[in-house]
Design a protein around this motif. Structure first.
Motif: not given
Length: 253
Positions: A181-188, A199-207, A214-218
């Motif tokens: 999701e365009g992140g960098a170094g998100n080790t969860g 598990y991981f959390l992401y805030a995706v940049e939108r136009e 927002h997305r979370a994945r385990a």
């Protein structure tokens, strides 16, 4: 030998004397070996040293039937549970949640391999990978909470074989999550009760003009099952939400 005959300088002639010497040498070796075996056979056997272990780790006699340990009931035997209806092992839909348009059946449903692999960027490579690693079946459940939050729980089960299908699938997905999701170094964050589950959390940049995403994945592994949980929303997702959902699913396995 005629006067004009010559002898090769690299090979000596083998006369009668040489043959007698070779025969005597062979007779000496054979005789010595026979005498040695004879002497050894007449000696008394040498006792072996005592074992370092003082006693055996198991009883000399089998336990009586009334004292033998009873087999695990099916409710406690994990392998029996996993060989049953995989859909029944999916976490239950929370109270107040509504059916998802993607997977409306309450209690979970079977998902075809082709449908599952369409969720990946390179669906062809994922299809081939799962097929080669003896994927057995896939069960999924999903629900909506509010107008935008959707939760999906997928159990990908592999056949028991020499390949570590569930672990390999987990490792492959986990390997790219820090950069997803365009992140960098998100080790969860680690999931308690698992070896390497995270598990991981992401805030995706939108136009501009689009709602935030927002997305979370385990991800985790339990036996021959890879657990894949996703939550999406336009609002931030807390760590507790994804962590508790992952823990609830693991408890059912």
């Amino acid at each position: 030998m005629e006067p004009n005959d010559t002898v090769s300088p690299t090979r000596r002639p083998r006369g009668r004397t040489a043959l007698i010497i070779v025969a005597a040498a062979l007779l000496g070796i054979s005789g010595g070996t026979a005498v040695g075996y004879g002497i050894q056979a007449q000696r008394p056997p040498t006792p072996l040293p005592a074992l370092a272990q003082p006693g055996l780790g198991y009883p000399a006699k089998a336990l009586p039937a009334d004292k033998a340990a009873a087999p695990l009931p099916a409710s406690e035997d994990r392998q029996v549970k996993m060989d049953g209806d995989l859909r029944k092992l999916l976490v239950e839909r929370p109270k107040g949640a509504k059916a998802s348009p993607d997977h409306p059946r309450e209690g979970g449903e079977w998902q075809r391999l082709s449908d599952y692999t369409r969720e990946f960027e390179d669906e062809r490579s994922m299809f081939l990978f799962l097929a080669e690693n003896d994927v057995r079946r896939i069960a999924v459940t999903a629900w909506m909470q509010g107008p935008y939050r959707q939760s999906d729980v997928t159990l990908v089960q592999f056949r028991s074989s020499a390949r570590m299908g569930a672990a390999d699938h987990f490792d492959g997905q986990l390997s790219y999550m820090p950069e997803a999701e365009g992140g960098a170094g998100n080790t969860g964050d680690p999931i308690a009760g698992t070896g390497e589950g995270r598990y991981f959390l992401y805030a995706v940049e939108r136009e501009p003009g689009y709602q935030p995403f927002h997305r979370a994945r385990a991800l985790a592994v339990r036996g021959d099952i890879m657990i894949d949980i996703n939550i999406t929303d336009v609002k931030p997702i807390s760590k507790k939400d994804i962590r508790v959902l992952a823990e609830r699913q693991l408890e059912r396995l």
